[in-house]
Design an enzyme around this catalytic site. Sequence first.
Site, short mmCIF file in Angstrom:
data_model
loop_
_atom_site.label_atom_id
_atom_site.label_comp_id
_atom_site.label_asym_id
_atom_site.label_seq_id
_atom_site.Cartn_x
_atom_site.Cartn_y
_atom_site.Cartn_z
N ASN A 12 0.81 -1.23 0.00
CA ASN A 12 0.00 0.00 0.00
C ASN A 12 0.83 1.27 0.00
OD1 ASN A 12 -2.31 -1.62 0.13
ND2 ASN A 12 -2.08 -1.79 2.36
N ARG A 13 2.05 1.17 -0.51
CA ARG A 13 2.95 2.33 -0.55
C ARG A 13 3.30 2.87 0.85
NH1 ARG A 13 3.56 0.48 -4.96
NH2 ARG A 13 3.35 1.56 -6.95
N MET A 14 3.08 2.01 1.86
CA MET A 14 3.45 2.43 3.23
C MET A 14 4.87 1.93 3.51
SD MET A 14 0.96 4.21 4.23
CE MET A 14 0.90 4.30 6.01
#
Length: 209
Positions: free
Chosen positions: A187-189
């Site tokens: 999640n692009r985290m």
Amino acid sequence: MEQQFAALRAEYSAAGLSEADLTPEPVALFRRWFDEVGVLPEPNAMVLSTVGVDGRPSSRAVLLKGVDERGFVFFTNYDSRKGLELNDRPDCALLFPWHPLQRQVRVEGRAERVSLTESAAYFATRPRGAQLGAWASPQSQVVSAEELASSYADAEARFPDQVPVPGHWGGYVVLPDVVEFWQGRPNRMHDRWRYRRHGDGWVTERLAP
Ligand SMILES: Cc1cc2nc3c(=O)[nH]c(=O)nc-3n(C[C@H](O)[C@H](O)[C@H](O)COP(=O)(O)O)c2cc1C
């Protein structure tokens, strides 16, 4: 944006980088990540960015030839564009783009020339052809193929046996003051940990992805 590029989107799901994984100084963590690089082609290729006196940045790949308590070592022509720029402005940046591992390492620091002894020791390990090439190529200058070929032939004739280190060739060590380790996450985290030199030691900070 061109559809072809816009649709390219890898999901990063590899193991994260947590505070517990951090070493007291960044070179130890860099070594650990380098040990995990595995079968990547040219894992020691790094992008070196320099800045001209006019403030214009430029980047190119160079090969990491050593890393120790001082920092990151590479070899080049001191009269090349990068060499001349580093003479005037030693501030520079390195990037290790280890995409298949969902990792990148960013380094910011200052480049210093290594000793002649260190450059000579590495030069001696290079194949003869590369040694002659270092004499023959006025790196970053405009040349013709004929000039290059004749300058290589001249070097061959001049040094039939041992090839000495050219005065215009040698190593730099990039002394880091900022090193960032980036690990791709779902999640692009992503996990980002930045080491910042502080006095004799380092502070580590998590950065937002
Ligand atoms: C994978 C790779 C590794 C390279 N390694 C070096 C290197 O270690 N030293 C070097 O001087 N040039 C190396 N080069 C060539 C540089 O990218 C660059 O073309 C050259 O150093 C001239 O750069 P400059 O004109 O900006 O000074 C490498 C290129 C590639 C693609």
